[in-house]
Design a protein around this motif. Structure first.
Motif, PDB file in Angstrom:
ATOM      1  N   ASP A 359      -5.852  -7.645  -1.310  1.00  0.00           N
ATOM      2  CA  ASP A 359      -6.582  -6.291  -0.992  1.00  0.00           C
ATOM      3  C   ASP A 359      -6.680  -6.242   0.452  1.00  0.00           C
ATOM      4  N   GLY A 360      -7.345  -7.285   0.865  1.00  0.00           N
ATOM      5  CA  GLY A 360      -7.475  -7.367   2.401  1.00  0.00           C
ATOM      6  C   GLY A 360      -6.145  -6.976   3.353  1.00  0.00           C
ATOM      7  N   VAL A 361      -5.151  -7.652   3.223  1.00  0.00           N
ATOM      8  CA  VAL A 361      -4.203  -7.511   3.635  1.00  0.00           C
ATOM      9  C   VAL A 361      -3.665  -5.976   3.514  1.00  0.00           C
ATOM     10  N   ARG A 362      -3.644  -5.626   2.276  1.00  0.00           N
ATOM     11  CA  ARG A 362      -3.184  -4.221   2.168  1.00  0.00           C
ATOM     12  C   ARG A 362      -4.129  -3.274   2.806  1.00  0.00           C
ATOM     13  N   GLY A 363      -5.385  -3.426   2.965  1.00  0.00           N
ATOM     14  CA  GLY A 363      -6.175  -2.644   3.787  1.00  0.00           C
ATOM     15  C   GLY A 363      -5.934  -2.605   5.120  1.00  0.00           C
ATOM     16  N   MET A 364      -5.717  -3.774   5.689  1.00  0.00           N
ATOM     17  CA  MET A 364      -5.345  -3.697   7.081  1.00  0.00           C
ATOM     18  C   MET A 364      -4.118  -3.102   7.397  1.00  0.00           C
ATOM     19  N   ALA A 365      -3.045  -3.323   6.377  1.00  0.00           N
ATOM     20  CA  ALA A 365      -1.778  -2.656   6.440  1.00  0.00           C
ATOM     21  C   ALA A 365      -1.980  -1.067   6.505  1.00  0.00           C
ATOM     22  N   PHE A 366      -2.799  -0.585   5.586  1.00  0.00           N
ATOM     23  CA  PHE A 366      -3.177   0.880   5.476  1.00  0.00           C
ATOM     24  C   PHE A 366      -3.744   1.281   6.828  1.00  0.00           C
ATOM     25  N   VAL A 367      -4.711   0.585   7.493  1.00  0.00           N
ATOM     26  CA  VAL A 367      -5.083   0.975   8.647  1.00  0.00           C
ATOM     27  C   VAL A 367      -3.963   1.200   9.973  1.00  0.00           C
ATOM     28  N   GLU A 368      -3.018   0.044   9.835  1.00  0.00           N
ATOM     29  CA  GLU A 368      -2.213  -0.006  11.010  1.00  0.00           C
ATOM     30  C   GLU A 368      -1.086   1.215  10.744  1.00  0.00           C
ATOM     31  N   ASN A 369      -0.825   1.338   9.555  1.00  0.00           N
ATOM     32  CA  ASN A 369       0.200   2.370   9.009  1.00  0.00           C
ATOM     33  C   ASN A 369      -0.287   3.889   9.226  1.00  0.00           C
ATOM     34  N   VAL A 370      -1.527   4.040   8.957  1.00  0.00           N
ATOM     35  CA  VAL A 370      -2.211   5.112   9.277  1.00  0.00           C
ATOM     36  C   VAL A 370      -1.970   5.722  10.650  1.00  0.00           C
ATOM     37  N   VAL A 371      -2.559   4.727  11.431  1.00  0.00           N
ATOM     38  CA  VAL A 371      -2.488   5.064  12.939  1.00  0.00           C
ATOM     39  C   VAL A 371      -1.114   5.055  13.516  1.00  0.00           C
ATOM     40  N   ARG A 372      -0.206   4.366  12.920  1.00  0.00           N
ATOM     41  CA  ARG A 372       1.163   4.681  13.391  1.00  0.00           C
ATOM     42  C   ARG A 372       1.450   6.000  12.800  1.00  0.00           C
ATOM     43  N   SER A 373       1.433   6.661  11.724  1.00  0.00           N
ATOM     44  CA  SER A 373       1.722   7.669  11.282  1.00  0.00           C
ATOM     45  C   SER A 373       1.282   8.815  12.108  1.00  0.00           C
ATOM     46  N   GLY A 374      -0.107   8.848  12.291  1.00  0.00           N
ATOM     47  CA  GLY A 374      -0.934   9.515  13.231  1.00  0.00           C
ATOM     48  C   GLY A 374      -0.322   9.796  14.580  1.00  0.00           C
ATOM     49  N   LYS A 375       0.217   8.863  15.055  1.00  0.00           N
ATOM     50  CA  LYS A 375       0.712   8.964  16.576  1.00  0.00           C
ATOM     51  C   LYS A 375       2.253   9.184  16.315  1.00  0.00           C
ATOM     52  N   SER A 376       2.949   9.554  15.263  1.00  0.00           N
ATOM     53  CA  SER A 376       4.427   9.651  15.276  1.00  0.00           C
ATOM     54  C   SER A 376       4.609  11.321  14.974  1.00  0.00           C
ATOM     55  N   ALA A 377       5.762  11.660  15.727  1.00  0.00           N
ATOM     56  CA  ALA A 377       6.048  13.180  15.520  1.00  0.00           C
ATOM     57  C   ALA A 377       6.722  13.279  14.066  1.00  0.00           C
ATOM     58  N   GLU A 378       7.340  12.090  13.626  1.00  0.00           N
ATOM     59  CA  GLU A 378       8.172  12.225  12.111  1.00  0.00           C
ATOM     60  C   GLU A 378       7.140  12.268  11.250  1.00  0.00           C
ATOM     61  N   LYS A 379       5.841  11.839  11.240  1.00  0.00           N
ATOM     62  CA  LYS A 379       4.837  11.738  10.322  1.00  0.00           C
ATOM     63  C   LYS A 379       5.051  10.738   9.291  1.00  0.00           C
ATOM     64  N   TRP A 380       6.029  11.063   8.508  1.00  0.00           N
ATOM     65  CA  TRP A 380       6.007   9.904   7.094  1.00  0.00           C
ATOM     66  C   TRP A 380       6.847   8.656   7.763  1.00  0.00           C
ATOM     67  N   VAL A 381       6.083   7.533   7.127  1.00  0.00           N
ATOM     68  CA  VAL A 381       6.337   6.346   7.545  1.00  0.00           C
ATOM     69  C   VAL A 381       6.215   5.344   6.095  1.00  0.00           C
ATOM     70  N   ALA A 382       7.019   4.283   6.282  1.00  0.00           N
ATOM     71  CA  ALA A 382       7.137   3.488   5.246  1.00  0.00           C
ATOM     72  C   ALA A 382       6.016   2.779   5.213  1.00  0.00           C
ATOM     73  N   PHE A 383       5.482   2.164   4.087  1.00  0.00           N
ATOM     74  CA  PHE A 383       4.251   1.447   3.994  1.00  0.00           C
ATOM     75  C   PHE A 383       4.509  -0.047   4.338  1.00  0.00           C
ATOM     76  N   GLU A 384       4.438  -0.397   5.607  1.00  0.00           N
ATOM     77  CA  GLU A 384       4.882  -1.871   5.920  1.00  0.00           C
ATOM     78  C   GLU A 384       3.580  -2.955   5.928  1.00  0.00           C
ATOM     79  N   VAL A 385       3.910  -4.040   5.152  1.00  0.00           N
ATOM     80  CA  VAL A 385       3.063  -4.885   5.177  1.00  0.00           C
ATOM     81  C   VAL A 385       3.300  -6.438   5.751  1.00  0.00           C
TER      82      VAL A 385
END
Length: 385
Positions: A359-385
């Motif tokens: 759960d902890g790993v997926r929570g941190m993956a959520f944080v980093e993927n959300v920030v990556r998507s938020g900065k992306s012009a394409e927006k949709w990103v694969a959930f990378e762990v």
């Protein structure tokens, strides 16, 4: 004769909010006692906190490293059994890793670490240590959220189609970090909180709830993050569209600038046969919704609930069980699992139902993927762990 598990604490000294919550939760069922601590990075403040808590001076340490080193030298019937870490995010990884490597179980406040890389490494340490690890995603400790998970798992809603989860707060509607608000100052500071603000603080709770209740995993996301209050360094508001591995889609929003809101975390799940709704402001109720009959309201403490809900309920129906009890459920389940493991027995499936390293790993993956998507012009990103 049964003994209490002995707990050491890192952080949570005078003036800290979450440390007191952890101590209350740990003590609630009489299965855990606080025996030592390193309560502050300031040795004098740590000592003062330990005196206030009634601990022997020799069991109050100037640093978490001193505590681990000196406690492991004590006789087995005296030293702490596990360590509870309640520090800001940037001081999660090192003491947790050291505790596990020196033979102690760990309870850790969320999010798991400062970065995803740290979370992955810590998960490996947990697996190699053979010790138990609990991450305090509090809301999954509520009896009716556990019941919601069982409703979905038993297929009563049919195939899950839609998931909506939200966590609105209003306490950061102003630039509180520029006042003497200690909680605001570290939670909005990238050097102590990490790369996300609201999404790291409360968005991770909402994400964890969505995956816990549905049993599904997020595979893609599309995030819009905002800094609403001028002068703030990290996001204080955001929305995330979600796609799950079971074909469902959903929406998560987390904000700390919804003026007037407290902690009204809420989840709704809809399947082909019906839906469910739970919110913290009426935590004893789980609403089931059907297309061909009136809605049902399931209540904490009732005899018709699952073993998971029953196991995490302390009082008869009608007696509110809230945040502290949900928090205590995590500690009790962890403690029961530790005791069983130390006796060479298998913990019950209900006792093992607490958040862990994955759960902890997926929570941190959520944080980093959300920030990556938020900065992306394409927006949709694969959930990378």
């Amino acid at each position: 004769m049964k003994r209490k598990l002995r707990m050491g604490m890192v952080g949570g000294g005078i003036g800290a909010f979450i440390g007191a919550v952890h101590r209350i939760a740990a003590a609630m069922d009489g299965e855990i006692e606080l025996v030592c601590g390193a309560f502050s990075s300031d040795p004098a403040k740590s000592k003062e906190s330990g005196i206030m808590l009634g601990l022997p001076p020799e069991r109050v340490y100037p640093s978490w490293w001193d505590m681990i080193e000196q406690e492991k030298q004590l006789p087995e019937n005296v030293r702490m059994d596990f360590i509870s870490i309640v520090t800001p995010n940037h001081v999660h990884f090192a003491p947790a890793k050291a505790a596990l490597e020196n033979g102690f179980h760990v309870v850790l406040d969320k999010p798991m670490t400062f970065t995803l890389a740290e979370a992955k490494e810590l998960k490996q340490v947990v697996e190699q240590s053979g010790k138990l690890f609990c991450l305090t995603h509090t809301y999954t400790g509520y009896p009716m959220l556990k019941e919601a998970r069982q409703v979905v798992k038993e297929g009563r809603l049919g195939k899950i189609r839609k998931v909506y989860v939200e966590y609105p707060q209003g306490w950061l509607s102003t630039l509180a970090e520029k006042t003497d608000n200690k909680q605001a100052s570290w939670r909005t500071d990238p050097s102590r909180s990490g790369i996300a603000g609201a999404m790291g603080d409360i968005g991770t709770h909402a994400f964890n709830m969505a995956e816990y209740v549905t049993g599904a995993k997020v595979t893609e996301l599309c995030a819009d993050l905002n800094i609403v209050v001028e002068g703030r360094q990290l996001d204080d508001d955001g929305m995330v569209m979600l796609r799950f591995d079971n074909g469902a889609s959903g929406m998560l929003f987390a904000t700390q600038v919804a003026a007037g809101e407290e902690n009204n975390v809420k989840i709704r799940v809809y399947g082909e046969k019906g839906g469910l709704e739970w919110r913290q402001e009426d935590a004893n109720s789980l609403i089931l919704k059907w297309p061909d009959q009136p809605a049902q309201i399931l209540r904490t403490g009732a005899g018709y609930l699952s073993s998971y809900a029953a196991h995490n309920t302390r009082t008869p129906p009608g007696h509110p069980e809230g945040y502290l009890e949900a928090f205590a459920n995590l500690y009790r389940n962890f403690a029961q699992s530790v005791v069983a493991m130390e006796k060479g027995a298998t913990p019950s499936k209900e006792s093992l139902d607490f958040p862990g390293a994955e759960d902890g790993v997926r929570g941190m993956a959520f944080v980093e993927n959300v920030v990556r998507s938020g900065k992306s012009a394409e927006k949709w990103v694969a959930f990378e762990v």
